[in-house]
Design an enzyme around this catalytic site. Structure first.
Site, PDB file in Angstrom:
ATOM      1  CG  MET A 196      -2.048  -0.882   0.880  1.00 48.62           C
ATOM      2  SD  MET A 196      -2.666  -0.848  -0.102  1.00 48.62           S
ATOM      3  CE  MET A 196      -4.155  -2.117  -0.080  1.00 48.62           C
TER       4      MET A 196
ATOM      5  CG  HIS B 289      -5.998  -1.550  -8.041  1.00 49.45           C
ATOM      6  ND1 HIS B 289      -5.594  -0.901  -6.812  1.00 49.45           N
ATOM      7  CD2 HIS B 289      -7.554  -0.767  -8.594  1.00 49.45           C
ATOM      8  CE1 HIS B 289      -6.579   0.161  -6.961  1.00 49.45           C
ATOM      9  NE2 HIS B 289      -8.036   0.038  -7.455  1.00 49.45           N
TER      10      HIS B 289
HETATM   11  C1  GAR Z   1      -5.679  -6.493  -2.334  1.00 52.57           C
HETATM   12  O1  GAR Z   1      -7.482  -6.448  -2.940  1.00 52.57           O
HETATM   13  C2  GAR Z   1      -5.185  -6.309  -3.540  1.00 52.57           C
HETATM   14  O2  GAR Z   1      -5.817  -5.962  -4.981  1.00 52.57           O
HETATM   15  C3  GAR Z   1      -5.446  -5.158  -2.740  1.00 52.57           C
HETATM   16  O3  GAR Z   1      -4.729  -4.939  -1.368  1.00 52.57           O
HETATM   17  C4  GAR Z   1      -5.485  -6.765  -2.070  1.00 52.57           C
HETATM   18  C5  GAR Z   1      -4.084  -6.748  -0.836  1.00 52.57           C
HETATM   19  O4  GAR Z   1      -4.681  -8.665  -0.062  1.00 52.57           O
HETATM   20  N1  GAR Z   1      -4.332  -3.482  -3.140  1.00 52.57           N
HETATM   21  C6  GAR Z   1      -4.277  -2.225  -3.696  1.00 52.57           C
HETATM   22  O5  GAR Z   1      -5.612  -1.663  -3.455  1.00 52.57           O
HETATM   23  C7  GAR Z   1      -3.693  -1.647  -4.373  1.00 52.57           C
HETATM   24  N2  GAR Z   1      -3.803  -0.477  -4.360  1.00 52.57           N
HETATM   25  P1  GAR Z   1      -3.530  -9.485   0.581  1.00 52.57           P
HETATM   26  O6  GAR Z   1      -2.947  -8.726   1.455  1.00 52.57           O
HETATM   27  O7  GAR Z   1      -5.021 -10.539   1.288  1.00 52.57           O
HETATM   28  O8  GAR Z   1      -3.577 -10.107  -0.375  1.00 52.57           O
END
Ligand code: GAR
Length: 208
Positions: free
Chosen positions: A88, A107
């Site tokens: 992030m 994303h």
């Molecule tokens: C995921 O949904 C990914 O797409 C999002 O964070 C989540 C992480 O989940 N990423 C963003 O929003 C990037 N801008 P995880 O830690 O369970 O893999």
């Protein structure tokens, strides 16, 4: 055989999906980079005996300075590709220029719609008929780099935000590892996959 680094900030479900998919491949995840001490991703790395590089962003030091230091440590792990999986933070040119075109991001929206950290919520409340995820190369902007693949799912009328999140994550877990492996194997991912509407987990149904 190629090695990758995964960068994560959160629970790490996509990191886990990548590790699982890599078990059936000659490739490996060499290192996890994480910017949050108690992130679930760190626990997953420990279980899988994958080294973790902890990175601490702070107001006292510039992003560039912090990433230059990270880069030195990262170079100990020769990696072909970096996969951001729920990382992030916006990377500075220090890292992006060190791995030109070789940093991927996942994303949870159909970019260019809903960039940033609230992709799922903003998609859900948008009223858009088509929803989904994007896998793209990282450039200097916020979720702006060249798109490699989008997975498209239809809106389900009356679906709760929680159930929608489950569908999005299921799609991510299926498509992201596959795109990474496709690229490591020297092939090009399909730019758009239209996926099933009637189940939480059975994706995708057809490539276009
Ligand atoms: C995921 O949904 C990914 O797409 C999002 O964070 C989540 C992480 O989940 N990423 C963003 O929003 C990037 N801008 P995880 O830690 O369970 O893999």
């Amino acid at each position: 055989m190629a090695s990758i680094a995964v960068f994560a900030s959160g629970g790490g479900s996509n990191f886990r999906a990548i590790l699982t998919a890599f078990q059936q491949s000659p490739h490996r995840v060499a290192v996890l980079v994480c910017d949050r001490k108690n992130a679930g991703a760190v626990e997953i790395a420990r279980e899988a005996e994958i080294p973790v590089l902890a990175i601490r962003y702070s107001k006292e030091r510039s992003r560039e300075e912090i990433e230059r230091e990270l880069l030195t440590r990262l170079k100990e792990y020769p990696v072909e590709l970096i996969a951001l999986a729920g990382f992030m933070r916006l990377l500075s040119p220090v890292l992006i220029d060190a791995y030109p075109g070789r940093i991927l991001n996942l994303h949870p929206s159909l970019l260019p719609k809903y960039p940033g950290t609230k992709g799922i919520e903003e998609s859900y409340y948008s009223g858009d008929a088509e929803l989904g995820i994007t896998i793209h190369q990282v450039d200097y902007g916020l979720d702006t780099g060249p798109i490699l693949q989008q997975g498209v799912i239809p809106r389900i009328s009356g679906e709760s935000l929680k159930d929608f999140e489950v569908r999005i994550h299921a799609l991510e877990h299926r498509l992201y590892p596959d795109v990474i492996l496709t690229i490591l194997n020297g092939r090009r991912p399909s730019p758009r996959l239209v996926c099933a509407s009637d189940t939480h987990v059975d994706y995708p149904t057809n490539a276009t």
